[in-house]
Scaffold this motif. Structure first.
Motif, mmCIF file in Angstrom:
data_model
loop_
_atom_site.group_PDB
_atom_site.id
_atom_site.type_symbol
_atom_site.label_atom_id
_atom_site.label_comp_id
_atom_site.label_asym_id
_atom_site.label_seq_id
_atom_site.Cartn_x
_atom_site.Cartn_y
_atom_site.Cartn_z
ATOM 1 N N GLU A 20 0.766 -1.125 -0.035
ATOM 2 C CA GLU A 20 0.009 -0.009 -0.070
ATOM 3 C C GLU A 20 0.921 1.360 -0.091
ATOM 4 O O GLU A 20 1.899 1.249 0.661
ATOM 5 C CB GLU A 20 -0.751 -0.002 1.216
ATOM 6 N N ALA A 34 -1.577 1.890 6.642
ATOM 7 C CA ALA A 34 -1.831 0.749 5.708
ATOM 8 C C ALA A 34 -2.816 -0.179 6.360
ATOM 9 O O ALA A 34 -3.302 -0.763 5.649
ATOM 10 C CB ALA A 34 -0.573 0.367 5.292
ATOM 11 N N ILE A 37 -6.305 0.783 5.747
ATOM 12 C CA ILE A 37 -6.805 0.354 4.479
ATOM 13 C C ILE A 37 -7.209 -1.338 4.436
ATOM 14 O O ILE A 37 -8.222 -1.611 3.919
ATOM 15 C CB ILE A 37 -5.778 0.482 3.465
#
Length: 117
Positions: A20, A34, A37
């Motif tokens: 990411e 990250a 996400i």
């Protein structure tokens, strides 16, 4: 020994790796961004147990990071399994072990229907 068909629902942990690109103020914040996400349902202010950052690289422009990670993601699973057992309770236990082959199977396994064949 009689056979039973057990219909079940459960959640399986599946391995996932990826990368990411995030914007953050430092490497620690980049890891958390990250993680947010990949695991949007987990807390954003502390590390998640299964999320493991492998590398965190600084990119241009400043404040941009590339986070390579390895994690486990829960996915729902349902199906049927046929097992041999002495009774319905033992059939559920054997079905749980057939689906989750860990030493201590998780409690998320739910037998929806047990039918003697």
């Amino acid at each position: 020994m009689p056979k039973y068909r057990v219909r079940y629902e459960t959640r399986i942990m599946q391995a996932k790796e990826g990368t990411e690109v995030v914007t953050a103020t430092g490497k620690g914040q980049a890891m958390l961004a990250a993680q947010a996400i990949v695991h949007p349902d987990q807390r954003r202010d502390e590390p998640y147990f299964h999320f493991e950052p492998l590398t965190i690289r600084v990119l241009e422009p400043a404040g941009t990071y590339e986070v390579a990670y390895r994690t486990k993601v829960e996915t729902p699973l349902s199906g049927e399994v046929v097992v041999e057992a002495t009774d319905a309770d033992k059939a559920v236990s054997k079905a749980r072990f057939a689906v989750h082959q860990e030493l201590i199977p998780p409690k998320c396994f739910k037998a929806l229907e047990v039918v003697a064949l």
